[in-house]
Design a protein around this motif. Structure first.
Motif, PDB file in Angstrom:
ATOM      1  N   PRO A 165      -3.372   4.719   1.768  1.00  0.00           N
ATOM      2  CA  PRO A 165      -2.717   3.510   1.463  1.00  0.00           C
ATOM      3  C   PRO A 165      -3.709   2.631   0.497  1.00  0.00           C
ATOM      4  CG  PRO A 165      -2.264   4.455   3.767  1.00  0.00           C
ATOM      5  CD  PRO A 165      -3.356   5.352   3.198  1.00  0.00           C
ATOM      6  N   ALA A 166      -4.703   2.800   0.889  1.00  0.00           N
ATOM      7  CA  ALA A 166      -5.992   1.759   0.293  1.00  0.00           C
ATOM      8  C   ALA A 166      -5.915   2.120  -1.195  1.00  0.00           C
ATOM      9  CB  ALA A 166      -7.214   2.120   0.680  1.00  0.00           C
ATOM     10  N   ASP A 220       0.896  -1.368  -0.076  1.00  0.00           N
ATOM     11  CA  ASP A 220      -0.011   0.066  -0.103  1.00  0.00           C
ATOM     12  C   ASP A 220       0.761   1.284   0.038  1.00  0.00           C
ATOM     13  OD1 ASP A 220       1.110  -0.046   2.614  1.00  0.00           O
ATOM     14  OD2 ASP A 220      -1.102   0.070   3.425  1.00  0.00           O
ATOM     15  N   PRO A 275       3.967  -0.123  -5.779  1.00  0.00           N
ATOM     16  CA  PRO A 275       3.513   0.820  -4.970  1.00  0.00           C
ATOM     17  C   PRO A 275       4.251   2.218  -5.198  1.00  0.00           C
ATOM     18  CG  PRO A 275       4.710  -0.850  -3.725  1.00  0.00           C
ATOM     19  CD  PRO A 275       4.522  -1.349  -5.094  1.00  0.00           C
ATOM     20  N   ALA A 306      -2.713   1.105  -2.806  1.00  0.00           N
ATOM     21  CA  ALA A 306      -2.616  -0.356  -2.786  1.00  0.00           C
ATOM     22  C   ALA A 306      -3.449  -1.147  -4.018  1.00  0.00           C
ATOM     23  CB  ALA A 306      -3.338  -1.225  -1.416  1.00  0.00           C
ATOM     24  N   ARG A 307      -4.740  -0.391  -4.410  1.00  0.00           N
ATOM     25  CA  ARG A 307      -5.425  -0.792  -5.563  1.00  0.00           C
ATOM     26  C   ARG A 307      -4.819  -0.414  -6.803  1.00  0.00           C
ATOM     27  NH1 ARG A 307      -9.549   1.540  -1.727  1.00  0.00           N
ATOM     28  NH2 ARG A 307      -9.441   3.610  -2.956  1.00  0.00           N
TER      29      ARG A 307
END
Length: 282
Positions: free
Chosen positions: A203-204, A91, A186, A207-208
């Motif tokens: 962070p999400a 992430d 990342p 990460a995606r």
């Protein structure tokens, strides 16, 4: 991409190379929706990058002449173009030791090994020792075997490149090594999100997007078209401050100026200066 895979006409070697600079920009444009691994290949072999980061005519070590491989391109490849200096979680958050210290992605020895990889490349149209002002700055560099270090090289994650390989084989091995490193997804996801949508992605979100870099859904790694689609269509990008109060970013100075010119129909004037037509109220 021009802010990640950086060259600059502020360099004395590049300041008068308008065709070379345009050619390098064409490389970025041509690969903008392609694969990042292919882009890295052309960037590494482009003579403008070779001049800017002194990879062009980078020689294998010769102690008798006090020559050792130049580390400039190797360092920037790792630090700016692919991985960053600290190990990252998927992430984009930094990995830490049990005592809380950041974990380095590589060390000086790693840079020295990569520097040995990038030896033996020259302009495509002239001999090694000919004045480089005669060199073709739009054609990819070519390998000159006599100046390439053919010894074994230990790269990231203890990958050993065997000895006796050509400059092209070593280049392919080194670029594959960084391209398949877990940090690159990342790291680039965070860099590209900050250019396109928001300066402080969650962070999400990182990460995606990193997940799409790692696999575009069809088993392909490094698909930039899929990465850009993921950045722009992510729920955080589409909902903005409704999803994250700190969402948003300042326009970069160059974009802010060009958009101002466009908004007020600025036109070039004699002598090359810019101004706003006097009939337009500012």
């Amino acid at each position: 991409l021009s802010e990640i895979l950086v060259i600059s006409d502020k360099s004395a070697d590049l300041s008068d190379s308008v065709f070379g600079l345009a050619s390098y920009y064409d490389v970025l444009s041509r690969h903008a929706f392609g694969n990042y691994r292919d882009l890295l290949e052309e960037v590494a072999r482009h003579p403008m990058m070779g001049l800017y980061l002194s990879a062009l005519r980078n020689e294998k070590a010769d102690p008798a002449r006090n020559i050792r491989p130049d580390e400039n391109f190797a360092r920037e490849l790792l630090q700016l173009f692919t991985l960053g200096v600290h190990a990252l979680n998927p992430d984009g958050t930094p990995q830490r030791t049990p005592l809380g210290a950041l974990v380095p992605t590589y060390d000086q020895t790693t840079i020295q090994e990569f520097a040995r990889v990038f030896t033996g490349w020259n302009f495509a149209n002239i001999p090694w020792h000919e004045w480089r002002g005669n060199g073709n700055r739009t054609q990819l560099m070519v390998a000159v075997a006599a100046y390439h270090d053919t010894g074994p090289k230990l790269l990231l994650q203890n990958v050993l490149v065997p000895g006796g390989q050509s400059a092209q084989q070593d280049l392919d091995a080194a670029l594959d090594n960084v391209f398949n490193h877990p940090n690159i997804g990342p790291f680039l996801a965070s860099q590209l999100i900050k250019r396109f949508t928001t300066s402080n992605p969650t962070p999400a979100y990182v990460a995606r997007v990193a997940g799409v870099f790692n696999d575009n859904g069809n088993g392909v790694r490094g698909d930039l078209a899929a990465v850009l689609r993921a950045i722009l269509l992510d729920q955080e990008a589409r909902q903005g401050t409704a999803a994250v109060p700190a969402f948003g970013k300042l326009r970069e100075p160059l974009l802010r100026m060009t958009q101002l010119f466009r908004a007020f129909n600025a036109q070039p004037m004699a002598g090359g200066d810019w101004d706003v037509p006097p009939t337009v109220a500012v």
